[in-house]
Scaffold this motif. Structure first.
Motif, mmCIF file in Angstrom:
data_model
loop_
_atom_site.group_PDB
_atom_site.id
_atom_site.type_symbol
_atom_site.label_atom_id
_atom_site.label_comp_id
_atom_site.label_asym_id
_atom_site.label_seq_id
_atom_site.Cartn_x
_atom_site.Cartn_y
_atom_site.Cartn_z
ATOM 1 N N CYS A 1 -7.323 1.851 5.505
ATOM 2 C CA CYS A 1 -6.511 0.765 5.905
ATOM 3 C C CYS A 1 -5.275 0.708 5.077
ATOM 4 O O CYS A 1 -4.029 0.753 5.318
ATOM 5 C CB CYS A 1 -7.290 -0.494 6.004
ATOM 6 S SG CYS A 1 -8.170 -0.802 7.673
ATOM 7 N N GLU A 2 -5.623 1.114 3.702
ATOM 8 C CA GLU A 2 -4.609 1.029 2.711
ATOM 9 C C GLU A 2 -3.854 2.291 2.906
ATOM 10 O O GLU A 2 -2.646 2.268 2.211
ATOM 11 C CB GLU A 2 -5.377 1.058 1.403
ATOM 12 C CG GLU A 2 -5.938 -0.445 1.167
ATOM 13 C CD GLU A 2 -6.868 -0.618 -0.230
ATOM 14 O OE1 GLU A 2 -6.841 0.459 -0.900
ATOM 15 O OE2 GLU A 2 -7.113 -1.583 -0.603
ATOM 16 N N MET A 3 -4.840 3.204 3.093
ATOM 17 C CA MET A 3 -3.652 4.796 3.311
ATOM 18 C C MET A 3 -2.566 4.564 4.207
ATOM 19 O O MET A 3 -1.503 5.229 4.162
ATOM 20 C CB MET A 3 -4.756 5.679 3.635
ATOM 21 C CG MET A 3 -5.705 6.269 2.420
ATOM 22 S SD MET A 3 -7.089 7.230 2.931
ATOM 23 C CE MET A 3 -6.135 8.627 3.454
ATOM 24 N N ILE A 4 -2.979 3.832 5.637
ATOM 25 C CA ILE A 4 -2.110 3.493 6.452
ATOM 26 C C ILE A 4 -0.792 2.710 6.208
ATOM 27 O O ILE A 4 0.239 3.137 6.302
ATOM 28 C CB ILE A 4 -2.847 3.053 7.835
ATOM 29 C CG1 ILE A 4 -3.901 3.780 8.398
ATOM 30 C CG2 ILE A 4 -1.691 2.320 8.819
ATOM 31 C CD1 ILE A 4 -4.592 3.276 9.674
ATOM 32 N N LEU A 5 -1.025 1.767 5.214
ATOM 33 C CA LEU A 5 -0.115 0.949 4.836
ATOM 34 C C LEU A 5 0.785 1.806 3.675
ATOM 35 O O LEU A 5 1.921 1.789 3.840
ATOM 36 C CB LEU A 5 -0.662 -0.503 4.027
ATOM 37 C CG LEU A 5 -1.421 -1.318 4.774
ATOM 38 C CD1 LEU A 5 -2.023 -2.482 3.926
ATOM 39 C CD2 LEU A 5 -0.470 -1.993 5.950
ATOM 40 N N ALA B 1 4.090 -2.613 15.136
ATOM 41 C CA ALA B 1 5.321 -3.669 14.752
ATOM 42 C C ALA B 1 6.088 -3.125 13.472
ATOM 43 O O ALA B 1 7.177 -3.329 13.553
ATOM 44 C CB ALA B 1 4.446 -4.993 14.406
ATOM 45 N N SER B 2 5.445 -2.823 12.565
ATOM 46 C CA SER B 2 6.127 -2.380 11.479
ATOM 47 C C SER B 2 7.293 -1.015 11.694
ATOM 48 O O SER B 2 8.202 -1.160 11.187
ATOM 49 C CB SER B 2 5.164 -1.779 10.446
ATOM 50 O OG SER B 2 4.301 -2.700 9.895
ATOM 51 N N LEU B 3 6.808 -0.026 12.382
ATOM 52 C CA LEU B 3 7.646 0.956 12.708
ATOM 53 C C LEU B 3 8.713 0.344 13.558
ATOM 54 O O LEU B 3 9.941 0.888 13.521
ATOM 55 C CB LEU B 3 6.895 1.906 13.663
ATOM 56 C CG LEU B 3 6.086 2.939 12.845
ATOM 57 C CD1 LEU B 3 5.093 3.709 13.584
ATOM 58 C CD2 LEU B 3 6.733 3.613 11.830
ATOM 59 N N PHE C 1 1.332 4.982 4.113
ATOM 60 C CA PHE C 1 1.942 5.742 5.009
ATOM 61 C C PHE C 1 3.193 5.152 5.642
ATOM 62 O O PHE C 1 4.277 5.689 5.479
ATOM 63 C CB PHE C 1 1.105 6.173 6.160
ATOM 64 C CG PHE C 1 1.405 7.866 6.867
ATOM 65 C CD1 PHE C 1 2.048 8.560 6.035
ATOM 66 C CD2 PHE C 1 0.893 7.890 8.113
ATOM 67 C CE1 PHE C 1 2.182 9.786 6.761
ATOM 68 C CE2 PHE C 1 1.288 9.098 8.640
ATOM 69 C CZ PHE C 1 1.869 10.112 7.973
ATOM 70 N N LEU C 2 2.881 3.840 5.870
ATOM 71 C CA LEU C 2 4.115 3.065 6.452
ATOM 72 C C LEU C 2 5.251 2.795 5.403
ATOM 73 O O LEU C 2 6.296 3.017 5.693
ATOM 74 C CB LEU C 2 3.533 1.770 6.983
ATOM 75 C CG LEU C 2 2.711 1.955 8.355
ATOM 76 C CD1 LEU C 2 2.240 0.659 8.812
ATOM 77 C CD2 LEU C 2 3.707 2.628 9.449
ATOM 78 N N SER C 3 4.946 2.623 4.203
ATOM 79 C CA SER C 3 5.615 2.487 3.182
ATOM 80 C C SER C 3 6.485 3.621 2.896
ATOM 81 O O SER C 3 7.653 3.726 2.536
ATOM 82 C CB SER C 3 4.866 1.871 1.965
ATOM 83 O OG SER C 3 4.202 3.089 1.122
ATOM 84 N N PHE C 4 5.806 4.803 3.036
ATOM 85 C CA PHE C 4 6.801 6.106 2.675
ATOM 86 C C PHE C 4 7.606 6.170 3.913
ATOM 87 O O PHE C 4 8.723 6.863 3.605
ATOM 88 C CB PHE C 4 5.593 7.282 2.781
ATOM 89 C CG PHE C 4 4.883 7.436 1.639
ATOM 90 C CD1 PHE C 4 4.925 6.632 0.394
ATOM 91 C CD2 PHE C 4 3.584 8.126 1.613
ATOM 92 C CE1 PHE C 4 4.257 6.990 -0.511
ATOM 93 C CE2 PHE C 4 2.648 8.321 0.614
ATOM 94 C CZ PHE C 4 3.039 7.618 -0.448
ATOM 95 N N ALA C 5 7.418 5.946 5.181
ATOM 96 C CA ALA C 5 8.232 6.041 6.240
ATOM 97 C C ALA C 5 9.455 4.920 5.885
ATOM 98 O O ALA C 5 10.777 5.416 6.215
ATOM 99 C CB ALA C 5 7.692 5.657 7.355
ATOM 100 N N ASP C 6 9.215 3.802 5.551
ATOM 101 C CA ASP C 6 10.272 2.749 5.405
ATOM 102 C C ASP C 6 11.145 3.294 3.952
ATOM 103 O O ASP C 6 12.290 3.126 4.033
ATOM 104 C CB ASP C 6 9.449 1.604 4.775
ATOM 105 C CG ASP C 6 10.514 0.307 4.818
ATOM 106 O OD1 ASP C 6 11.630 0.407 5.487
ATOM 107 O OD2 ASP C 6 10.335 -0.649 3.942
ATOM 108 N N TYR C 7 10.606 3.976 2.999
ATOM 109 C CA TYR C 7 11.610 4.279 2.072
ATOM 110 C C TYR C 7 12.151 5.537 2.070
ATOM 111 O O TYR C 7 13.548 5.544 1.989
ATOM 112 C CB TYR C 7 10.476 4.590 0.619
ATOM 113 C CG TYR C 7 11.225 5.027 -0.566
ATOM 114 C CD1 TYR C 7 11.954 4.126 -1.382
ATOM 115 C CD2 TYR C 7 11.453 6.312 -0.886
ATOM 116 C CE1 TYR C 7 12.599 4.383 -2.473
ATOM 117 C CE2 TYR C 7 12.166 6.657 -2.117
ATOM 118 C CZ TYR C 7 12.561 5.795 -2.728
ATOM 119 O OH TYR C 7 13.624 6.217 -3.742
#
Length: 345
Positions: free
Chosen positions: A14-18, A54-56, A20-26
């Motif tokens: 779960c933390e890896m997915i978060l 939702a994040s994407l 991953f999303l933070s990399f996409a956001d940055y």
């Protein structure tokens, strides 16, 4: 993210997915593709999946999600995985690749709000351009080896007999990594007593005791299996043999007869599948080299996306990029034609 959803590893995933999303956001890449186990869509009552989408969307990405079966894309393996495509504003969102091989599973649906259901692609159980690839198609040309085989380089000994075998061999003259995990004496005896027929597993073992080389007398059938079978779907497949005319179960990181996927015995030989056989079940060419110990090699294979499925997804990404380029050129050409026409007037 697996069936042990309270485990530390599931929390790490779960933390890896978060992350991953933070990399996409940055970095804000033009395209984003996430792959995870099928249970990703229902894990934690679907909250992790919905949070990802939702994040994407909050970042402004276009999003497409679905579950794909690797067996419908050119491998002899049942491997269902959840995927999420995302494309930045102004880009073309890639489509899902069309499944090309017959594979006997129903449509892989995701339940949405209001109990409606969505399937990314059609089922190929009733037909597809190409037939299913079998275990025999995949590994039927490989030479026999024994329990614990450790010779890294061996001769093929026979010609390929299927289109898949010919393609997977390529130009290789020597077979590598046809090595097998070594079972202990008791599990080897159990393997030898499993009938060489489709569907045979621990339930085919005779209810008797055996004497080991140490003089110890033990049960042939592991005590825990019959005594807990009702709670675990009869432990179907443990100590199981593959069917020559069937397909491989999901390739995992540590094949063993009492493991998460216990159907890991060769159809005819008394041993666990070799590294190369597992690699072929994933669609890796024989030229592909794996690193480390035999356990490291199995882990590299079990964690991978099958190359044929990755290629199909990559092809769709290229189509999306080419489509945008074509539309851009067409628009520029149209503007030039209008300008030239006005200039003539």
């Amino acid at each position: 993210m697996n069936r042990f959803n309270q485990s530390t590893w599931s929390k790490v995933q779960c933390e890896m997915i978060l992350a991953f999303l933070s990399f996409a956001d940055y970095f804000r890449p033009k395209y984003f593709l996430l792959e995870n186990v099928r249970n990703f869509v229902s894990f934690n009552k679907g909250q992790t999946f919905r949070l990802t989408l939702a994040s994407l969307l909050e970042m402004g990405y276009q999003v497409r999600f679905g579950i794909l079966e690797a067996g419908a894309y050119g491998v002899s393996q049942s491997r269902k995985r959840a995927f999420i495509w995302a494309a930045a504003p102004g880009e073309i969102l890639p489509e899902w690749p069309e499944p090309m091989h017959v594979f006997g599973v129903p449509e892989l649906k995701i339940t949405l709000s209001g109990n409606s259901q969505y399937a990314a692609v059609r089922s190929t159980a009733s037909g597809a351009p190409f037939r299913a690839i079998t275990v025999r198609d995949t590994i039927g040309d490989l030479p026999a080896v024994g329990n614990g085989a450790s010779k890294v380089n061996v001769e093929y000994e026979s010609d390929p007999v299927s289109w898949f075998q010919k393609k997977i061999r390529g130009e290789m003259a020597v077979l590598t990594d046809h090595i097998s995990k070594e079972m202990n004496e008791l599990n080897l005896i159990r393997c030898q007593r499993i009938p060489k027929r489709p569907g045979a597993d621990w339930q085919c073992l005779p209810d008797e005791k055996v004497k080991l080389s140490t003089g110890q007398i033990v049960d042939l059938i592991p005590w825990c299996l019959p005594n807990t079978a009702k709670r675990h779907n009869q432990w179907k497949g443990l100590f199981g043999r593959l069917d020559w005319e069937g397909n491989f179960p999901t390739s995992i990181t540590d094949p063993q007869p009492m493991g998460k996927v216990g159907m890991c015995f060769h159809p005819d030989q008394d041993r666990i599948l070799t590294v190369r056989e597992c690699a072929r079940s994933q669609g890796f060419a024989d030229s592909y080299q794996f690193s480390g110990t035999i356990l490291h090699k199995h882990r590299q294979i079990g964690n991978a996306v099958p190359p044929t499925l990755a290629y199909a997804l990559g092809t769709k990404l290229k189509e999306a990029i080419d489509s945008k380029s074509f539309l851009h050129k067409s628009k520029n050409t149209a503007q030039f034609v209008v300008f030239d026409f006005l200039h003539v007037l």
